[in-house]
Design an enzyme around this catalytic site. Sequence first.
Site, PDB file in Angstrom:
ATOM      1  N   ASP A 114       0.804  -1.216   0.000  1.00 12.39           N
ATOM      2  CA  ASP A 114       0.000   0.000   0.000  1.00 12.39           C
ATOM      3  C   ASP A 114       0.846   1.280   0.000  1.00 12.39           C
ATOM      4  OD1 ASP A 114      -2.474   1.241   0.038  1.00 12.39           O
ATOM      5  OD2 ASP A 114      -2.463   1.488   2.190  1.00 12.39           O
ATOM      6  N   CYS A 128     -19.253 -10.908  -9.141  1.00 10.68           N
ATOM      7  CA  CYS A 128     -20.186  -9.851  -8.710  1.00 10.68           C
ATOM      8  C   CYS A 128     -21.556 -10.050  -9.370  1.00 10.68           C
ATOM      9  CB  CYS A 128     -19.652  -8.465  -9.068  1.00 10.68           C
ATOM     10  SG  CYS A 128     -18.415  -7.842  -7.908  1.00 10.68           S
ATOM     11  N   CYS A 161     -25.164  -7.979  -9.069  1.00  7.99           N
ATOM     12  CA  CYS A 161     -25.223  -7.229  -7.805  1.00  7.99           C
ATOM     13  C   CYS A 161     -24.686  -5.813  -8.004  1.00  7.99           C
ATOM     14  CB  CYS A 161     -24.398  -7.957  -6.755  1.00  7.99           C
ATOM     15  SG  CYS A 161     -24.285  -7.086  -5.173  1.00  7.99           S
ATOM     16  N   CYS A 163     -14.899   9.745  -1.905  1.00  7.53           N
ATOM     17  CA  CYS A 163     -14.927   8.599  -0.989  1.00  7.53           C
ATOM     18  C   CYS A 163     -14.585   9.045   0.440  1.00  7.53           C
ATOM     19  CB  CYS A 163     -13.930   7.544  -1.477  1.00  7.53           C
ATOM     20  SG  CYS A 163     -13.740   6.180  -0.325  1.00  7.53           S
ATOM     21  N   CYS A 167     -14.275   4.330   6.025  1.00 10.43           N
ATOM     22  CA  CYS A 167     -15.674   3.967   5.787  1.00 10.43           C
ATOM     23  C   CYS A 167     -15.681   2.514   5.312  1.00 10.43           C
ATOM     24  CB  CYS A 167     -16.264   4.880   4.704  1.00 10.43           C
ATOM     25  SG  CYS A 167     -17.875   4.380   4.071  1.00 10.43           S
ATOM     26  N   CYS A 180     -19.340  -0.011   1.793  1.00 11.48           N
ATOM     27  CA  CYS A 180     -19.418  -0.830   0.579  1.00 11.48           C
ATOM     28  C   CYS A 180     -18.966  -2.263   0.850  1.00 11.48           C
ATOM     29  CB  CYS A 180     -18.633  -0.195  -0.565  1.00 11.48           C
ATOM     30  SG  CYS A 180     -16.942   0.243  -0.184  1.00 11.48           S
ATOM     31  N   CYS A 194     -21.624  -5.959   1.151  1.00 14.78           N
ATOM     32  CA  CYS A 194     -21.270  -6.951   0.129  1.00 14.78           C
ATOM     33  C   CYS A 194     -21.594  -8.371   0.602  1.00 14.78           C
ATOM     34  CB  CYS A 194     -19.775  -6.846  -0.198  1.00 14.78           C
ATOM     35  SG  CYS A 194     -19.259  -8.057  -1.424  1.00 14.78           S
TER      36      CYS A 194
HETATM   37  S1  SF4 Z   1     -21.530  -5.559  -3.187  1.00 17.74           S
HETATM   38 FE1  SF4 Z   1     -19.858  -7.038  -3.517  1.00 17.74          FE
HETATM   39  S2  SF4 Z   1     -20.696  -8.590  -4.909  1.00 17.74           S
HETATM   40 FE2  SF4 Z   1     -22.035  -6.798  -5.007  1.00 17.74          FE
HETATM   41  S3  SF4 Z   1     -21.236  -5.618  -6.729  1.00 17.74           S
HETATM   42 FE3  SF4 Z   1     -20.272  -4.810  -4.897  1.00 17.74          FE
HETATM   43  S4  SF4 Z   1     -18.350  -5.904  -4.724  1.00 17.74           S
HETATM   44 FE4  SF4 Z   1     -19.634  -7.067  -6.160  1.00 17.74          FE
HETATM   45  S1  SF4 Z   2     -19.041   3.164   0.682  1.00 15.48           S
HETATM   46 FE1  SF4 Z   2     -16.989   2.630  -0.107  1.00 15.48          FE
HETATM   47  S2  SF4 Z   2     -16.694   3.968  -1.876  1.00 15.48           S
HETATM   48 FE2  SF4 Z   2     -18.385   4.807  -0.688  1.00 15.48          FE
HETATM   49  S3  SF4 Z   2     -17.489   6.321   0.678  1.00 15.48           S
HETATM   50 FE3  SF4 Z   2     -17.544   4.399   1.798  1.00 15.48          FE
HETATM   51  S4  SF4 Z   2     -15.543   3.446   1.407  1.00 15.48           S
HETATM   52 FE4  SF4 Z   2     -15.806   5.052  -0.136  1.00 15.48          FE
END
Ligand code: SF4
Ligand code: SF4
Length: 372
Positions: free
Chosen positions: A147, A201, A204, A227, A254, A257, A261
């Site tokens: 990273d 994915c 989705c 973000c 955050c 997302c 998932c």
């Molecule tokens: S939530 Fe997960 S499975 Fe769904 S589109 Fe996003 S990364 Fe892909």
């Molecule tokens: S949900 Fe994911 S892309 Fe959106 S602000 Fe949060 S970390 Fe960033």
Amino acid sequence: MTGAQGVDELALLAQLREWAAALGFSQIGVADVDLASAEPGLLHWLHNGFHGSMDYMAQHGLKRARPAELVPGTVRVITARMDYLPRDTPEGWQAVEWARLADPLRGGVSIYARGRDYHKVLRQRLQKLSDKLAEAVGPVGHRVFTDSAPVLEVELASRSGIGWRGKHTLTLHRDAGSMFFLGEIYVDLALPVTPPAEPHCGSCSACIDVCPTQAIVAPYRLDARRCISYLTIEQAGPIPIEFRAAMGNRIYGCDDCQLVCPWNKFAQRSPLPDFDAREPLGQAQLLELWGWSEAEFLRHTEGSAIRRIGHQSWQRNLAVAMGNALRAVGSPAIEAALRGALATATPLVREHIEWALAQRPADARVSTGVDR
Ligand code: SF4
Ligand code: SF4
């Protein structure tokens, strides 16, 4: 399979995996260094300015996509996955996290950042793995990254089967979701390349839909400038006003997302104690965190990634969350704490405090008359 250096590379890869497992890694892959097909995507992302003020992304140009230019002599990249859910993570942890984010008086710190600084953990362990390799095959060229260098981590990870690139742009594995760190070792050994992962994915789009700031502007495309992880960690100046309300109580990173998932029901706990949440970061109340002087901030965040943002950005983020709390529940204690800090705040923090105080519902302002 014996290579030019007289090494049985298949046996060496098997041995590498054993060493890696003992060091806390869950998966090892090997990628080729020809990432030419990733270059247009990288250039498009940079061209759109999606990297925001992360100038290090642009500085190295296409070296990011050319491992052999970054470290001359590189012919393979060993990719490594290290799971980071804390050891005591309960079943149904996503619901616990959503509840934390729904409580305006608490501070939301990304799960990965509640324990020891992952840069240190990963780098030290990758270095040990690299040292093992050097002991076994002699002084070949090795260099470790996590990273911190111009490396196309997700691209290397997907090519080598660590996982596929999810629509939120992070790497996903069927057996591990996305709650893991990636690291790489560049080597000049022609280890056997491991096959890429298939994407899963499907149709989705939960991560795109849930993002509070609509930062995932299209599948597989993240505008870092929107973000919350970027805004609370990478960006040094003021947080754009358009995103402040959407930040809610998120004060460092955050996870939304990832929380949403479906693959993260398979996320793995770390075997290491390093990522266990340190108190009070797991359960933190905004008021308690706001009360930290700079010296207390440095003491509480010693060895943590949070320390990197410094006390001023910490207070900036807290002020935004406290403003959002005032709007949601109108806490007099929060209002008093914000006012109490105005006189000594830096200009940056002061502006965020003023924004926060303006978030109180209009009727609260009328009844106290404070703003008149
Ligand atoms: S939530 Fe997960 S499975 Fe769904 S589109 Fe996003 S990364 Fe892909
Ligand atoms: S949900 Fe994911 S892309 Fe959106 S602000 Fe949060 S970390 Fe960033």
